[in-house]
Design a protein around this motif. Structure first.
Motif, mmCIF file in Angstrom:
data_model
loop_
_atom_site.group_PDB
_atom_site.id
_atom_site.type_symbol
_atom_site.label_atom_id
_atom_site.label_comp_id
_atom_site.label_asym_id
_atom_site.label_seq_id
_atom_site.Cartn_x
_atom_site.Cartn_y
_atom_site.Cartn_z
ATOM 1 N N TRP A 23 -6.335 51.118 7.343
ATOM 2 C CA TRP A 23 -5.990 51.094 5.693
ATOM 3 C C TRP A 23 -4.911 52.235 5.473
ATOM 4 N N ARG A 148 -4.618 38.995 5.265
ATOM 5 C CA ARG A 148 -5.179 40.332 4.547
ATOM 6 C C ARG A 148 -4.001 41.362 4.580
ATOM 7 N N VAL A 152 -1.895 43.247 1.502
ATOM 8 C CA VAL A 152 -1.921 44.490 0.929
ATOM 9 C C VAL A 152 -0.425 45.149 1.118
ATOM 10 N N THR A 155 1.723 44.170 -1.843
ATOM 11 C CA THR A 155 1.236 44.539 -3.086
ATOM 12 C C THR A 155 2.382 45.649 -3.614
ATOM 13 N N PRO A 277 -3.526 40.275 -3.242
ATOM 14 C CA PRO A 277 -4.652 40.340 -2.420
ATOM 15 C C PRO A 277 -5.584 39.224 -2.175
#
Length: 454
Positions: A23, A148, A152, A155, A277
């Motif tokens: 992350w 995924r 992210v 975005t 997302p």
């Protein structure tokens, strides 16, 4: 496609969660993408400001957009010769520093020619930055989780629309368009320091050997890669024939004042922020080709509407433009995941750099083509033939739907390439050999240090 069948068969299985380290990595890459995307996108709604101050035509504005794109394309091809020789972090930081300097030069450009040169400098570094970001995603994340991860990072596009463009347009309204570039250069400096402090060394690709001219040719000419490049050209033309001139069309033809542009881009960005997302998760659970084709076909509808839009209320303008932004950006999530899967792992850095170059050159050509179709109009005159631009862009969308079906993942061929370089056992699984765990990429042995010094 074998990967598509695997994804479909396992769509009910719980997807592995992203770790805290992953992350952090994705958020830093998204911050880099935010500034890079904003630097490119801020040019589009600023066209009315440039026309008012510099008295430039649509064709001259097309050259401003194309100068960035062509510069990024050429530098990307040159960078492909050596980009896989270095630690991804080191390469990313130096390239991003150059991008920041180019953006600062835009803020102090006194006229059209100097701004053209400044955009060329920014593009020379910015285009390669995006390629390195995509290469990192391809290195660290397996195909099952790449959609995924791509969602992210992408975005950043939405945040640039939501936060960056409204603030930039507000600065342009009150202090002049140069202030927008100055503020972006300042934010880029903060992001550069953050990336230097947070990003770990990324050296996993070095075990596959350094790049060379022969590697560049292999990455450029391999049939799997060529199909990906052609698809990228179709994707770019279907969007960037319209986008550079959309703000000018909304002001001159639809009758919206310049001060309302910030709300149009704000709503479009919020919509894509919520959608991307979700699209990423859907693309990980369903066949990516099916998701891409569905979104690409749906995108034709708002593309035709927005290029034929008569004078309407602000709410209608927002609904149409937001639909266009969501669908064109959304198809890129499964599209980029499919393109990344086509890359042979040994050449992934070079492939992503070349692919970025193809994307940038196509963007420049699309901007110039759109400007030539529209012709030259004065600052107070309505645009002409924007409907024709919409028809051509929609045709490119149809072509992209067809071309996407011709993509093939690297698969067993990629495994063979990795085995020949790393000595991996032939019985090792494709997924593990092609996509080692993130820890492998974040912590390489000392042997890789010698390669990173090349």
């Amino acid at each position: 496609m074998n990967d598509e069948a695997t994804a479909a068969a396992g769509k009910r299985e719980a997807l592995p969660r992203l770790t805290a380290a992953e992350w952090v990595l994705l958020l830093v890459l998204a911050a880099l993408g935010f500034t890079h995307n904003l630097d490119y996108m801020i040019m589009m709604p600023l066209m009315p400001y440039f026309q008012h101050e510099m008295d430039i035509s649509e064709r001259q504005f097309g050259l401003l957009v194309a100068s960035y794109a062509f510069s990024a394309g050429v530098s990307g091809l040159l960078a492909a010769l050596f980009i896989d020789r270095f630690d991804r972090k080191r390469a990313l930081l130096w390239l991003y520093f150059g991008f920041m300097v180019g953006t600062l030069l835009c803020a102090v450009a006194p006229g059209h020619v100097s701004l053209l040169l400044a955009r060329t400098v920014a593009g020379a570094f910015g285009g390669v930055v995006s390629a390195v970001v995509l290469a990192i995603i391809g290195d660290v994340f397996s195909d099952r989780r790449r959609g995924r991860a791509m969602g992210v990072v992408m975005t950043a596009f939405s945040l640039a629309l939501i936060v960056g463009l409204p603030i930039g347009l507000t600065l342009a309204d009150n202090y002049g368009w140069r202030t927008a570039f100055g503020a972006l250069a300042g934010v880029s400096g903060v992001v550069l320091v953050m990336a230097w402090c947070v990003l770990p060394p990324l050296r996993g690709h070095l075990a596959r050997g350094p790049s060379s001219a022969s590697n560049l040719w292999a990455a450029l000419s391999h049939p799997l890669h060529v199909r990906a490049y052609v698809l990228m050209i179709a994707l770019v033309f279907s969007t960037l024939m319209i986008v550079p001139y959309l703000a000018d069309y909304l002001v001159k033809n639809v009758g919206r004042p310049k001060t309302e542009l910030r709300w149009i881009y704000l709503c479009g960005g919020l919509s894509t922020l919520l959608a991307l997302p979700l699209v990423g998760r859907i693309a990980d659970r369903l066949p990516k080709l099916m998701v891409f084709r569905t979104l690409a076909i749906l995108a034709i509808i708002p593309a035709l509407i927005v290029t034929h839009l008569p004078p309407v209320a602000l709410l209608v303008t927002i609904l149409v433009s937001s639909s266009f932004m969501v669908l064109t950006a959304g198809r890129m999530v499964p599209g980029m995941a499919m393109l990344t899967a086509c890359a042979l792992p040994r050449y992934r850095g070079s492939f992503m750099t070349i692919n970025s170059s193809v994307q940038q050159v196509a963007a420049g050509l699309a901007a110039i083509a759109g400007g030539l179709i529209l012709g030259d109009t004065k600052a107070s005159e309505a645009l002409t033939r924007f409907d024709l631009v919409g028809y051509l862009a929609s045709g490119a969308m149809v072509v992209s739907v067809i071309l996407a079906g011709r993509l093939r993942p690297a698969g067993a061929e990629a495994l063979q390439a990795v085995d020949s370089v790393t000595g991996a056992a032939p019985t090792q699984g494709v997924e593990e050999a092609i996509h080692p765990s993130p820890e492998t990429f974040l912590d390489m042995p000392a042997a890789a240090e010698a390669n990173s010094a090349l």
